[in-house]
Design a protein around this motif. Structure first.
Motif, PDB file in Angstrom:
ATOM      1  N   GLU A  44       0.841  -1.206   0.000  1.00  0.00           N
ATOM      2  CA  GLU A  44       0.000   0.000   0.000  1.00  0.00           C
ATOM      3  C   GLU A  44       0.871   1.249   0.000  1.00  0.00           C
ATOM      4  O   GLU A  44       0.609   2.225  -0.716  1.00  0.00           O
ATOM      5  CB  GLU A  44      -0.912   0.010   1.233  1.00  0.00           C
ATOM      6  N   LYS A  45       1.916   1.227   0.831  1.00  0.00           N
ATOM      7  CA  LYS A  45       2.806   2.395   0.926  1.00  0.00           C
ATOM      8  C   LYS A  45       3.573   2.602  -0.388  1.00  0.00           C
ATOM      9  O   LYS A  45       3.786   3.735  -0.825  1.00  0.00           O
ATOM     10  CB  LYS A  45       3.780   2.205   2.094  1.00  0.00           C
ATOM     11  N   ILE A  46       3.976   1.498  -1.002  1.00  0.00           N
ATOM     12  CA  ILE A  46       4.730   1.602  -2.268  1.00  0.00           C
ATOM     13  C   ILE A  46       3.858   2.234  -3.345  1.00  0.00           C
ATOM     14  O   ILE A  46       4.289   3.120  -4.086  1.00  0.00           O
ATOM     15  CB  ILE A  46       5.199   0.193  -2.715  1.00  0.00           C
ATOM     16  N   ARG A  47       2.608   1.804  -3.417  1.00  0.00           N
ATOM     17  CA  ARG A  47       1.707   2.327  -4.455  1.00  0.00           C
ATOM     18  C   ARG A  47       1.350   3.792  -4.196  1.00  0.00           C
ATOM     19  O   ARG A  47       1.154   4.564  -5.133  1.00  0.00           O
ATOM     20  CB  ARG A  47       0.440   1.469  -4.545  1.00  0.00           C
ATOM     21  N   ALA A  48       1.262   4.138  -2.923  1.00  0.00           N
ATOM     22  CA  ALA A  48       0.893   5.522  -2.581  1.00  0.00           C
ATOM     23  C   ALA A  48       2.049   6.489  -2.764  1.00  0.00           C
ATOM     24  O   ALA A  48       1.843   7.659  -3.112  1.00  0.00           O
ATOM     25  CB  ALA A  48       0.389   5.570  -1.137  1.00  0.00           C
ATOM     26  N   ASP A  49       3.259   6.008  -2.535  1.00  0.00           N
ATOM     27  CA  ASP A  49       4.426   6.897  -2.550  1.00  0.00           C
ATOM     28  C   ASP A  49       5.657   6.029  -2.802  1.00  0.00           C
ATOM     29  O   ASP A  49       6.269   5.517  -1.857  1.00  0.00           O
ATOM     30  CB  ASP A  49       4.527   7.614  -1.184  1.00  0.00           C
ATOM     31  N   LYS A  50       5.972   5.868  -4.058  1.00  0.00           N
ATOM     32  CA  LYS A  50       7.028   4.919  -4.455  1.00  0.00           C
ATOM     33  C   LYS A  50       8.376   5.297  -3.836  1.00  0.00           C
ATOM     34  O   LYS A  50       8.856   6.421  -4.026  1.00  0.00           O
ATOM     35  CB  LYS A  50       7.133   4.893  -5.979  1.00  0.00           C
ATOM     36  N   PRO A  51       8.989   4.366  -3.119  1.00  0.00           N
ATOM     37  CA  PRO A  51      10.288   4.675  -2.523  1.00  0.00           C
ATOM     38  C   PRO A  51      11.429   4.463  -3.525  1.00  0.00           C
ATOM     39  O   PRO A  51      11.260   3.784  -4.539  1.00  0.00           O
ATOM     40  CB  PRO A  51      10.378   3.669  -1.370  1.00  0.00           C
ATOM     41  N   ASP A  52      12.586   5.013  -3.206  1.00  0.00           N
ATOM     42  CA  ASP A  52      13.782   4.743  -4.002  1.00  0.00           C
ATOM     43  C   ASP A  52      14.435   3.432  -3.563  1.00  0.00           C
ATOM     44  O   ASP A  52      15.093   2.765  -4.351  1.00  0.00           O
ATOM     45  CB  ASP A  52      14.791   5.893  -3.831  1.00  0.00           C
ATOM     46  N   LEU A  53      14.247   3.123  -2.282  1.00  0.00           N
ATOM     47  CA  LEU A  53      14.889   1.921  -1.725  1.00  0.00           C
ATOM     48  C   LEU A  53      14.024   1.374  -0.598  1.00  0.00           C
ATOM     49  O   LEU A  53      13.370   2.145   0.117  1.00  0.00           O
ATOM     50  CB  LEU A  53      16.293   2.279  -1.222  1.00  0.00           C
ATOM     51  N   MET A  54      14.041   0.064  -0.444  1.00  0.00           N
ATOM     52  CA  MET A  54      13.304  -0.574   0.656  1.00  0.00           C
ATOM     53  C   MET A  54      14.257  -1.385   1.518  1.00  0.00           C
ATOM     54  O   MET A  54      15.135  -2.072   0.994  1.00  0.00           O
ATOM     55  CB  MET A  54      12.265  -1.558   0.118  1.00  0.00           C
ATOM     56  N   ILE A  55      14.045  -1.323   2.799  1.00  0.00           N
ATOM     57  CA  ILE A  55      14.724  -2.235   3.720  1.00  0.00           C
ATOM     58  C   ILE A  55      13.650  -3.187   4.220  1.00  0.00           C
ATOM     59  O   ILE A  55      12.653  -2.760   4.806  1.00  0.00           O
ATOM     60  CB  ILE A  55      15.379  -1.460   4.878  1.00  0.00           C
ATOM     61  N   LEU A  56      13.824  -4.454   3.933  1.00  0.00           N
ATOM     62  CA  LEU A  56      12.714  -5.400   4.012  1.00  0.00           C
ATOM     63  C   LEU A  56      13.051  -6.605   4.888  1.00  0.00           C
ATOM     64  O   LEU A  56      14.001  -7.333   4.609  1.00  0.00           O
ATOM     65  CB  LEU A  56      12.392  -5.850   2.573  1.00  0.00           C
ATOM     66  N   ASP A  57      12.250  -6.787   5.917  1.00  0.00           N
ATOM     67  CA  ASP A  57      12.395  -7.971   6.771  1.00  0.00           C
ATOM     68  C   ASP A  57      11.861  -9.205   6.028  1.00  0.00           C
ATOM     69  O   ASP A  57      11.104  -9.077   5.060  1.00  0.00           O
ATOM     70  CB  ASP A  57      11.607  -7.749   8.071  1.00  0.00           C
ATOM     71  N   VAL A  58      12.235 -10.371   6.497  1.00  0.00           N
ATOM     72  CA  VAL A  58      11.781 -11.605   5.849  1.00  0.00           C
ATOM     73  C   VAL A  58      10.515 -12.144   6.504  1.00  0.00           C
ATOM     74  O   VAL A  58       9.469 -12.286   5.870  1.00  0.00           O
ATOM     75  CB  VAL A  58      12.901 -12.672   5.890  1.00  0.00           C
ATOM     76  N   MET A  59      10.564 -12.414   7.792  1.00  0.00           N
ATOM     77  CA  MET A  59       9.464 -13.119   8.456  1.00  0.00           C
ATOM     78  C   MET A  59       8.443 -12.109   8.978  1.00  0.00           C
ATOM     79  O   MET A  59       8.681 -11.452  10.000  1.00  0.00           O
ATOM     80  CB  MET A  59      10.014 -13.979   9.596  1.00  0.00           C
TER      81      MET A  59
END
Lengths: 127, 170
Positions: A42-57
């Motif tokens: 939802e956040k990506i579609r609303a405001d596309k980031p340049d970079l994501m820091i993404l947890d796995v679980m």
């Protein structure tokens, strides 16, 4: 680097999200936060980031699924993704491994527990 | 009271047990022996609070319900009877986040618990979250009451855990 560079931090541990956000904000990045994979989309579609820091679980959609979906989407595949991979050798309570992370199309990987200075350096390298 | 405080999420723990340990005249740092004994048995601590006042040290911790007997044995026997242990079965953690460093998030929450006659066995504040230890069977009611003063975002994650973290056996 300027304040317009947008980083999305995604983890179901709100304290880790806040710690990372504070560190990145102190380096003048613009930071948004999400607490699971569905909210992250939802956040990506609303405001596309340049970079994501993404947890796995995470609940609802894990980091591997989200990473694969982003990298398969022409509109979003250029978002750099750094996966937070909990390495089984370092974290006793996980069965996810660094090897699992390397099978995704993530741009980079950093093991938990996180070295914040190393993470900032990795962010800069991937922008 | 004005407006609802926005929240990113709310989490329930699984069913836990609470152990309230107390030691009179314990030397400073005596709780370290207890924690080392627990770590030696790879006991996951879902909640931990340590307090010391006028020669009395108190440790309040929550563990998986099936680990409470082990806690009683480790904490009391393994430390030479220095500690006494009082247990409460069937407790749960309710965590709300992010609190946004708003003091009224804490005061409003505590008022909700008090006015709803919900038990509070412990409260913890972290960088981003507020956690309340309450009766496991009251988690849903506590959640409903809290949503009268907090505004949870739409399409939030489920409150109940979808997975359980277990130690990996190697």
């Amino acid at each position: 680097m300027n304040a317009q560079t947008h980083i999305l931090v995604v983890d179901d541990d709100p304290d880790l999200v806040e710690a990372l956000a504070m560190k990145l904000a102190s380096k003048n990045f613009r930071v948004t936060r999400a607490y699971d994979g569905v909210e992250a989309w939802e956040k990506i579609r609303a405001d596309k980031p340049d970079l994501m820091i993404l947890d796995v679980m995470m609940p609802r959609k894990n980091g591997y699924q989200l990473c694969d979906e982003i990298k398969a989407d022409p509109q979003y595949k250029n978002i750099a993704v750094i996966l937070l991979t909990a390495v089984a050798d370092a974290v006793a309570t996980t069965s996810y491994t660094h090897h699992d992370g390397k099978k995704t199309l993530a741009d980079d990987y950093i093991p938990k527990p996180i070295d914040l200075d190393k993470l900032v350096s990795m962010v800069n390298d991937n922008l | 009271m004005t407006g609802l405080i926005p929240l990113g999420g709310m989490k329930f723990s699984e069913e836990l047990a609470l152990a309230a340990l107390s030691a009179d005249g314990a030397p400073i740092g005596a709780e370290v022996d207890v924690l080392q004994a627990l770590a030696g048995d790879r006991v996951n601590l879902f909640y931990l609070a340590v307090a010391r006042s006028v020669g009395r040290t108190r440790v309040c911790l929550c563990v998986a319900a099936d680990r409470i007997k082990l806690i009683e044995r480790l904490a009391v026997e393994a430390t030479g009877g220095l500690w006494t242990c009082r247990s409460v079965n069937s407790v749960g953690l309710l965590t709300i986040f992010p609190h946004g460093s708003r003091l009224d998030a804490l005061t409003r929450s505590l008022r909700v618990f008090a006015e709803s006659r919900l038990p509070v066995f412990g409260v913890a504040s972290t960088l981003s979250a507020l956690t309340f230890v309450t009766a496991f069977e009251e988690l849903e009611r506590a959640s409903e009451r809290l949503r009268e003063v907090f505004m949870l975002r739409e399409n939030h994650a489920p409150f109940k855990p979808e997975f359980r973290v277990e130690p990996v056996t190697r």
